[in-house]
Design a protein around this motif. Structure first.
Motif, PDB file in Angstrom:
ATOM      1  N   SER A  32     -10.176 -44.248  34.761  1.00  0.00           N
ATOM      2  CA  SER A  32     -10.056 -42.788  34.762  1.00  0.00           C
ATOM      3  C   SER A  32     -11.032 -42.125  33.799  1.00  0.00           C
ATOM      4  N   GLY A  64      -8.942 -44.776  29.367  1.00  0.00           N
ATOM      5  CA  GLY A  64      -9.314 -45.348  30.645  1.00  0.00           C
ATOM      6  C   GLY A  64      -8.969 -46.819  30.737  1.00  0.00           C
ATOM      7  N   LYS A 125      -2.573 -45.388  35.094  1.00  0.00           N
ATOM      8  CA  LYS A 125      -3.750 -44.637  34.650  1.00  0.00           C
ATOM      9  C   LYS A 125      -4.655 -45.403  33.692  1.00  0.00           C
TER      10      LYS A 125
END
Length: 263
Positions: A32, A64, A125
């Motif tokens: 992400s 991320g 995520k």
């Protein structure tokens, strides 16, 4: 004639269906953002590095990815810890039960890889960046550890949330052979982008390597090789790499880097 033609066509279809499918090398793992928390988010949270608590903190920040380190005990239990010893006990020479005699400062026991991954896979995520540590016992043990890590990730259906890193080039190649679609990054810094491209690996190098080889990030980008710099805690160095378009930055200061990226 028609019967012969139909028989040949049927035979061709049979052999085509039995042929192994061509494996795509396109990664199915999506990050992400560029921020990789080093050993979880521990520095500014006060929790132990490589603990379940540091993993949860990195996820809560919205990193991320979060990096962690994997060893194998003498009875072949996979555990998460940075150093080869855990509170004075050499991991490869100790059983998992023996390691349980010590606790981290927050009361956690040394995490098994299975428990660590299950916690990480409970969300979507933040990618789990698994460092396969080089064995001090033998090359064969390093390769066995690599195989067992990949097998565990598969058993937990975590392929889409896992990237692999290692200092041992043979370990990286082993993981690449086992997982054609996984991100696999080499850590040692002694392979050019061209060599990595040939072996379908990516570059996860100490930031000084990229500073010395100033064209490597640009070259890697041209070749389609991903780049990551570790461990970057200085803001000016972060800014320099971001300006060069680096793919990822591993840091003990994920809060600072996330702020820079507007996350």
């Amino acid at each position: 004639m028609n019967k012969v033609f139909l028989a040949l066509a049927a035979l061709a279809m049979y052999f085509y269906s039995c042929a192994p499918a061509r494996q795509s090398t396109q990664s199915t793992v999506s990050f992400s953002n560029k921020v990789i928390a080093h050993r979880g988010a521990f520095k500014n949270t006060g929790v132990p590095e490589n603990s379940i608590a540091s993993l949860k903190a990195a996820i809560a920040l919205g990193c991320g990815g979060t990096e962690f380190d994997i060893h194998m005990t003498s009875d072949e239990v996979l555990v998460v810890n940075h150093d080869h010893d855990f509170m004075g006990m050499h991991i490869e020479q100790s059983t998992y039960k023996q390691l349980l005699a010590k606790r981290m400062k927050n009361g956690e026991k040394i995490p098994t890889l299975e428990a660590y991954l299950k916690e990480g896979y409970s969300q979507k995520k933040t990618v789990m960046v698994a460092e396969i540590k080089t064995s001090k016992v033998s090359k064969e043990r390093s390769l066995r550890l690599a195989t067992k890590v990949v097998e565990l990730v598969r058993s937990l259906n975590g392929q889409a949330q896992t990237a692999y890193i290692a200092f041992d080039y043979d370990v990286c190649k082993k993981v690449r052979a086992l997982e054609p679609k996984a991100p696999v990054q080499y850590l040692n810094g002694d392979a050019s982008p061209e060599k990595l491209k040939a072996d379908r690996l990516d570059a996860d190098y100490h930031f000084s390597v990229f500073q010395k080889n100033k064209n490597w990030i640009k070259t890697a980008k041209t070749l389609g090789v991903k780049t990551n710099a570790w461990t970057v805690n200085d803001e000016q160095v972060m800014d320099d790499f971001l300006a060069q378009g680096i793919d990822f930055i591993t840091t003990n200061e994920p809060e600072i880097l996330l702020k820079k990226l507007g996350k």
